[in-house]
Design an enzyme around this catalytic site. Structure first.
Site, PDB file in Angstrom:
ATOM      1  N   HIS A   1      34.810 -69.908  64.726  1.00 11.11           N
ATOM      2  CA  HIS A   1      34.624 -71.281  65.196  1.00 11.11           C
ATOM      3  C   HIS A   1      35.351 -71.437  66.532  1.00 11.11           C
ATOM      4  O   HIS A   1      36.512 -71.039  66.655  1.00 11.11           O
ATOM      5  CB  HIS A   1      35.178 -72.270  64.167  1.00 11.11           C
TER       6      HIS A   1
ATOM      7  N   ASP B   1      33.492 -75.209  58.230  1.00  8.70           N
ATOM      8  CA  ASP B   1      34.722 -74.922  58.976  1.00  8.70           C
ATOM      9  C   ASP B   1      35.991 -75.066  58.151  1.00  8.70           C
ATOM     10  O   ASP B   1      37.043 -75.446  58.655  1.00  8.70           O
ATOM     11  CB  ASP B   1      34.796 -75.796  60.238  1.00  8.70           C
TER      12      ASP B   1
HETATM   13  C1  GRF Z   1      30.027 -69.389  69.556  1.00  6.44           C
HETATM   14  O1  GRF Z   1      30.969 -69.926  70.436  1.00  6.44           O
HETATM   15  C2  GRF Z   1      30.386 -69.682  68.118  1.00  6.44           C
HETATM   16  O2  GRF Z   1      31.754 -69.688  67.859  1.00  6.44           O
HETATM   17  C3  GRF Z   1      29.848 -71.052  67.951  1.00  6.44           C
HETATM   18  O3  GRF Z   1      28.636 -71.059  68.668  1.00  6.44           O
HETATM   19  C4  GRF Z   1      28.688 -70.084  69.685  1.00  6.44           C
HETATM   20  C5  GRF Z   1      27.536 -69.140  69.483  1.00  6.44           C
HETATM   21  O4  GRF Z   1      27.276 -68.390  70.608  1.00  6.44           O
HETATM   22  N1  GRF Z   1      29.768 -71.390  66.557  1.00  6.44           N
HETATM   23  P1  GRF Z   1      26.358 -67.102  70.552  1.00  6.44           P
HETATM   24  O5  GRF Z   1      25.083 -67.457  69.829  1.00  6.44           O
HETATM   25  O6  GRF Z   1      27.126 -66.003  69.864  1.00  6.44           O
HETATM   26  O7  GRF Z   1      26.081 -66.732  71.983  1.00  6.44           O
END
Ligand code: GRF
Length: 199
Positions: free
Chosen positions: A110, A151
């Site tokens: 997260h 979360d």
């Molecule tokens: C990441 O920052 C993750 O923590 C959040 O959404 C984003 C996803 O990015 N939940 P990606 O799809 O890995 O580029």
């Protein structure tokens, strides 16, 4: 023997790709055996094709009942012999069958220092916008083992990321992600090799 990890994503897939690369380079002592996405057309799917990772689109909308979707997820993970599940920008709430089948084996990243800026509706740029609106000078990343709530669950590791003067949600998101693509594979490696524990 290396652990088998299934990644679940709903978006761009940069964390998914980082996990695949880390596994192939041996920094993450695991094999990424498949990618499940919650909708077609997402960037993560194209990355998986380029990387030669098997994929499945399992959309909650395609099922009459949430429990049917949950069961389809479990079946796909078992078909790939997945032992760990890494959520990487996955926007669906994991169901009770998955939680019961893979207890303490479902991990999420997260993009904030939980418990701050987590919970329902806190995803994507909304998280970073809330951090900026609260006037925080730092934010971060939390890797946690999931339970039935958004979360929540046991925090495995956190790292801090600075908030800079003039940051926008998009700028902050980019900075957080640049740390996340290194931090998530490292923490996941510690988990799957038993160097740290989510319980
Ligand atoms: C990441 O920052 C993750 O923590 C959040 O959404 C984003 C996803 O990015 N939940 P990606 O799809 O890995 O580029």
């Amino acid at each position: 023997m290396n652990s088998k990890i299934v990644v679940c994503a709903s978006g761009e897939g940069s964390n998914f790709e980082a996990l695949v690369e880390s596994a192939r380079e041996g920094r993450l002592k695991a094999e990424i055996v498949g990618l499940i996405v919650s909708r077609s057309g997402v960037g993560a799917l194209a990355r998986a094709e380029r990387l030669g990772v098997p994929t499945a689109v399992i959309s909650p909308k395609a099922f009459a009942k949430a429990s049917d979707w949950d069961q389809a997820m479990v079946h796909q993970i078992q078909a790939w012999s997945g032992e760990w599940i890494a959520l990487a920008g996955f926007l669906c709430r994991v169901g009770p069958q998955m939680l019961a089948t893979f207890p303490k084996r479902i991990v999420n990243s997260h993009p904030s220092l939980l418990p701050d800026f987590g919970g329902p509706g806190m995803y994507g740029d909304r998280v970073h916008a809330a951090v900026l609106a609260a006037g925080r000078k730092e934010t971060g990343i939390t890797i946690h083992v999931i339970d039935g709530e958004y979360d929540r669950g046991q925090i495995v590791a956190q790292t801090r990321v600075e908030v800079r003067e003039g940051d926008t949600p998009a700028l902050l998101a980019t900075r957080v992600k640049s740390h996340e693509v290194r931090f998530y594979p490292k923490v996941l490696n510690d988990l799957v090799t038993g160097q740290t524990t989510g319980s």
